[in-house]
Design an enzyme around this catalytic site. Structure first.
Site, PDB file in Angstrom:
ATOM      1  N   TYR A   6      10.891   8.558  15.554  1.00 42.60           N
ATOM      2  CA  TYR A   6      10.837   8.438  14.089  1.00 42.60           C
ATOM      3  C   TYR A   6      11.972   9.240  13.450  1.00 42.60           C
ATOM      4  O   TYR A   6      12.675   8.752  12.558  1.00 42.60           O
ATOM      5  CB  TYR A   6       9.474   8.956  13.622  1.00 42.60           C
ATOM      6  CG  TYR A   6       9.196   8.854  12.136  1.00 42.60           C
ATOM      7  CD1 TYR A   6       8.903   7.630  11.543  1.00 42.60           C
ATOM      8  CD2 TYR A   6       9.198   9.995  11.331  1.00 42.60           C
ATOM      9  CE1 TYR A   6       8.621   7.553  10.171  1.00 42.60           C
ATOM     10  CE2 TYR A   6       8.913   9.922   9.973  1.00 42.60           C
ATOM     11  CZ  TYR A   6       8.628   8.697   9.396  1.00 42.60           C
ATOM     12  OH  TYR A   6       8.354   8.619   8.048  1.00 42.60           O
ATOM     13  N   PRO A  65      11.032  11.482   1.028  1.00 41.80           N
ATOM     14  CA  PRO A  65       9.744  12.080   0.669  1.00 41.80           C
ATOM     15  C   PRO A  65       9.372  13.202   1.634  1.00 41.80           C
ATOM     16  O   PRO A  65       9.726  13.166   2.817  1.00 41.80           O
ATOM     17  CB  PRO A  65       8.753  10.925   0.810  1.00 41.80           C
ATOM     18  CG  PRO A  65       9.571   9.676   0.921  1.00 41.80           C
ATOM     19  CD  PRO A  65      10.883  10.103   1.513  1.00 41.80           C
ATOM     20  N   ARG A 114       0.853  -1.212   0.000  1.00 48.98           N
ATOM     21  CA  ARG A 114       0.000   0.000   0.000  1.00 48.98           C
ATOM     22  C   ARG A 114       0.886   1.258   0.000  1.00 48.98           C
ATOM     23  O   ARG A 114       2.110   1.170   0.104  1.00 48.98           O
ATOM     24  CB  ARG A 114      -0.948   0.013   1.204  1.00 48.98           C
ATOM     25  CG  ARG A 114      -0.278   0.317   2.527  1.00 48.98           C
ATOM     26  CD  ARG A 114      -1.317   0.392   3.644  1.00 48.98           C
ATOM     27  NE  ARG A 114      -0.785   1.142   4.774  1.00 48.98           N
ATOM     28  CZ  ARG A 114      -1.313   1.106   5.984  1.00 48.98           C
ATOM     29  NH1 ARG A 114      -2.381   0.373   6.230  1.00 48.98           N
ATOM     30  NH2 ARG A 114      -0.783   1.832   6.951  1.00 48.98           N
ATOM     31  N   GLY A 115       0.272   2.395  -0.116  1.00 45.11           N
ATOM     32  CA  GLY A 115       0.960   3.678   0.010  1.00 45.11           C
ATOM     33  C   GLY A 115       2.120   3.842  -0.969  1.00 45.11           C
ATOM     34  O   GLY A 115       2.035   3.475  -2.149  1.00 45.11           O
ATOM     35  N   ILE A 116       3.204   4.404  -0.473  1.00 44.63           N
ATOM     36  CA  ILE A 116       4.363   4.697  -1.319  1.00 44.63           C
ATOM     37  C   ILE A 116       4.935   3.408  -1.902  1.00 44.63           C
ATOM     38  O   ILE A 116       5.269   3.336  -3.088  1.00 44.63           O
ATOM     39  CB  ILE A 116       5.434   5.457  -0.497  1.00 44.63           C
ATOM     40  CG1 ILE A 116       4.919   6.852  -0.104  1.00 44.63           C
ATOM     41  CG2 ILE A 116       6.744   5.574  -1.286  1.00 44.63           C
ATOM     42  CD1 ILE A 116       5.812   7.619   0.865  1.00 44.63           C
ATOM     43  N   ASN A 166      11.433   0.114   2.125  1.00 48.69           N
ATOM     44  CA  ASN A 166      10.393   1.145   2.242  1.00 48.69           C
ATOM     45  C   ASN A 166       9.528   0.965   3.492  1.00 48.69           C
ATOM     46  O   ASN A 166       8.954   1.930   3.993  1.00 48.69           O
ATOM     47  CB  ASN A 166       9.523   1.099   0.975  1.00 48.69           C
ATOM     48  CG  ASN A 166       8.184   1.780   1.164  1.00 48.69           C
ATOM     49  OD1 ASN A 166       8.077   3.007   1.112  1.00 48.69           O
ATOM     50  ND2 ASN A 166       7.125   0.997   1.410  1.00 48.69           N
ATOM     51  N   ALA A 167       9.443  -0.275   4.017  1.00 48.20           N
ATOM     52  CA  ALA A 167       8.542  -0.531   5.157  1.00 48.20           C
ATOM     53  C   ALA A 167       8.861   0.432   6.301  1.00 48.20           C
ATOM     54  O   ALA A 167      10.019   0.610   6.666  1.00 48.20           O
ATOM     55  CB  ALA A 167       8.697  -1.972   5.633  1.00 48.20           C
TER      56      ALA A 167
HETATM   57  P1  NDP Z   1       1.838   3.225   4.952  1.00 51.87           P
HETATM   58  O1  NDP Z   1       1.508   3.213   6.404  1.00 51.87           O
HETATM   59  O2  NDP Z   1       0.789   3.589   3.983  1.00 51.87           O
HETATM   60  O3  NDP Z   1       2.449   1.801   4.521  1.00 51.87           O
HETATM   61  C1  NDP Z   1       3.419   1.193   5.306  1.00 51.87           C
HETATM   62  C2  NDP Z   1       3.825  -0.106   4.642  1.00 51.87           C
HETATM   63  O4  NDP Z   1       4.848  -0.717   5.434  1.00 51.87           O
HETATM   64  C3  NDP Z   1       2.692  -1.096   4.546  1.00 51.87           C
HETATM   65  O5  NDP Z   1       2.770  -1.728   3.286  1.00 51.87           O
HETATM   66  C4  NDP Z   1       2.978  -2.101   5.651  1.00 51.87           C
HETATM   67  O6  NDP Z   1       2.468  -3.388   5.261  1.00 51.87           O
HETATM   68  C5  NDP Z   1       4.491  -2.066   5.682  1.00 51.87           C
HETATM   69  N1  NDP Z   1       5.071  -2.465   6.959  1.00 51.87           N
HETATM   70  C6  NDP Z   1       4.931  -1.870   8.167  1.00 51.87           C
HETATM   71  N2  NDP Z   1       5.602  -2.549   9.111  1.00 51.87           N
HETATM   72  C7  NDP Z   1       6.187  -3.602   8.476  1.00 51.87           C
HETATM   73  C8  NDP Z   1       6.996  -4.677   8.894  1.00 51.87           C
HETATM   74  N3  NDP Z   1       7.347  -4.840  10.195  1.00 51.87           N
HETATM   75  N4  NDP Z   1       7.437  -5.564   7.991  1.00 51.87           N
HETATM   76  C9  NDP Z   1       7.086  -5.443   6.682  1.00 51.87           C
HETATM   77  N5  NDP Z   1       6.320  -4.445   6.222  1.00 51.87           N
HETATM   78  C10 NDP Z   1       5.862  -3.546   7.109  1.00 51.87           C
HETATM   79  O7  NDP Z   1       3.105   4.205   4.827  1.00 51.87           O
HETATM   80  P2  NDP Z   1       3.645   5.124   3.634  1.00 51.87           P
HETATM   81  O8  NDP Z   1       3.420   4.467   2.342  1.00 51.87           O
HETATM   82  O9  NDP Z   1       3.183   6.494   3.858  1.00 51.87           O
HETATM   83  O10 NDP Z   1       5.207   5.122   3.986  1.00 51.87           O
HETATM   84  C11 NDP Z   1       6.144   4.298   3.332  1.00 51.87           C
HETATM   85  C12 NDP Z   1       7.534   4.735   3.760  1.00 51.87           C
HETATM   86  O11 NDP Z   1       7.714   6.118   3.453  1.00 51.87           O
HETATM   87  C13 NDP Z   1       7.775   4.618   5.263  1.00 51.87           C
HETATM   88  O12 NDP Z   1       9.109   4.223   5.492  1.00 51.87           O
HETATM   89  C14 NDP Z   1       7.562   6.044   5.765  1.00 51.87           C
HETATM   90  O13 NDP Z   1       8.261   6.295   6.959  1.00 51.87           O
HETATM   91  C15 NDP Z   1       8.133   6.825   4.595  1.00 51.87           C
HETATM   92  N6  NDP Z   1       7.658   8.201   4.512  1.00 51.87           N
HETATM   93  C16 NDP Z   1       6.306   8.472   4.400  1.00 51.87           C
HETATM   94  C17 NDP Z   1       5.890   9.783   4.311  1.00 51.87           C
HETATM   95  C18 NDP Z   1       4.469  10.157   4.180  1.00 51.87           C
HETATM   96  O14 NDP Z   1       4.146  11.364   4.283  1.00 51.87           O
HETATM   97  N7  NDP Z   1       3.545   9.232   3.965  1.00 51.87           N
HETATM   98  C19 NDP Z   1       6.870  10.912   4.345  1.00 51.87           C
HETATM   99  C20 NDP Z   1       8.237  10.490   4.467  1.00 51.87           C
HETATM  100  C21 NDP Z   1       8.606   9.191   4.535  1.00 51.87           C
HETATM  101  P3  NDP Z   1       2.019  -4.509   6.330  1.00 51.87           P
HETATM  102  O15 NDP Z   1       1.255  -3.806   7.396  1.00 51.87           O
HETATM  103  O16 NDP Z   1       1.210  -5.491   5.518  1.00 51.87           O
HETATM  104  O17 NDP Z   1       3.299  -5.133   6.820  1.00 51.87           O
END
Ligand code: NDP
Length: 254
Positions: A158, A188, A18-20, A92-93
């Site tokens: 964070y 980002p 999902r997301g990025i 990315n997680a």
């Molecule tokens: P989301 O919360 O939308 O998505 C997070 C993703 O990480 C999910 O796919 C989740 O899948 C996965 N995830 C979380 N924990 C774990 C784990 N322990 N093992 C494997 N996968 C994991 O976040 P974003 O898309 O917004 O963010 C993506 C990245 O970008 C992150 O690193 C975030 O810090 C960074 N970022 C985001 C910003 C923003 O404004 N949105 C700004 C700057 C950086 P699942 O739960 O199925 O494991």
């Protein structure tokens, strides 16, 4: 060959369901890569694969918790077996921090931000290095955050974990340069994803972020992160290592 053609390069994207991460997985697939989505919620990862292309043989979901070394190594084995090798990896997680003041945050909450963001990146890259060395070249990309650069009250956990990722990438870029493995971060700015649902619900905060702090006067979409990552994974990025690409609508100069 097109400079940005990914030509069946196998790339694993953690948090790609999902997301990025999803936008990156989809973008890499569009440019010809074989993409492996690695995340904990396997059903969501499978839906993400279908959303990228229901009948493509260039996309796979593997179950992976980046905080657990065993889970990461099993996921990487499955990915390599399926793809016949590995060219790139995007760590990315991530999860947002506890969202409370340092004198109130407890050790468990503090560690949770580090376990996924920093240690998760370390676990992911550790598993990627061996197959990339075997390939004779490769690309590692980590996802940092503006929080690594700018003071972000209530997010000391964070912010420090993301700053740690940047240090890790710079050191690793030197370590892996002799193996033709480039290591970079993307940074980002504010991206419209589920991670920020609570902030978006607070209309005053949502509006003030884009109006006061972002020169482009809007939040980014996840898709706007794709170009930088395709560049870093492709022939176009061959001489680029040890860097952080800011994709923040100009926030850092605003
Ligand atoms: P989301 O919360 O939308 O998505 C997070 C993703 O990480 C999910 O796919 C989740 O899948 C996965 N995830 C979380 N924990 C774990 C784990 N322990 N093992 C494997 N996968 C994991 O976040 P974003 O898309 O917004 O963010 C993506 C990245 O970008 C992150 O690193 C975030 O810090 C960074 N970022 C985001 C910003 C923003 O404004 N949105 C700004 C700057 C950086 P699942 O739960 O199925 O494991």
């Amino acid at each position: 060959m097109n400079l940005f053609d990914l030509d069946n390069r196998a790339v694993i994207v953690t948090g790609g369901n999902r997301g990025i991460g999803f936008a990156l997985a989809k973008g890499l697939h569009q440019y010809g890569a074989k993409v492996i989505i690695a995340a904990r919620d396997h059903a969501r990862s499978q839906r993400a694969c279908d959303a990228i292309s229901p009948d493509s043989d260039r996309v796979l979901a593997v179950k992976c918790d980046v905080t657990c070394t065993k889970s990461v190594s099993v996921a990487f084995e499955q990915a390599q077996e399926w793809a016949g090798g590995l060219y790139g990896c995007i760590a990315n997680a991530g999860v947002r921090g506890a969202g409370c003041a340092l004198d109130e945050v407890n050790a468990t909450a503090w560690r949770a931000a580090f376990n996924t963001n920093l240690e998760g990146t370390m676990n992911t890259f550790q598993a990627a290095i061996k197959p990339l060395k075997a390939q004779g070249e490769g690309r590692l990309v980590a996802v940092s955050s503006l929080a690594a650069l700018h003071g972000n009250a209530l997010f000391t956990d964070y912010s420090s974990a993301k700053a740690g990722i940047e240090g890790l990438c710079r050191a690793l870029a030197i370590e892996l340069a002799p193996h033709k493995i480039n290591v970079n971060c993307i940074m980002p700015g504010w991206v419209d994803t589920e991670m920020n649902t609570d902030i978006k619900q607070d209309r005053r905060q949502f509006e003030s972020i884009k109006r006061l702090r972002v020169p482009l006067k809007r939040w980014a979409s996840a898709e706007e992160m794709v170009g930088a990552v395709v560049y870093l994974m492709s022939g176009a990025g061959s001489y680029h290592t040890g860097d952080t690409l800011r994709i923040d609508g100009g926030y850092h100069i605003g």
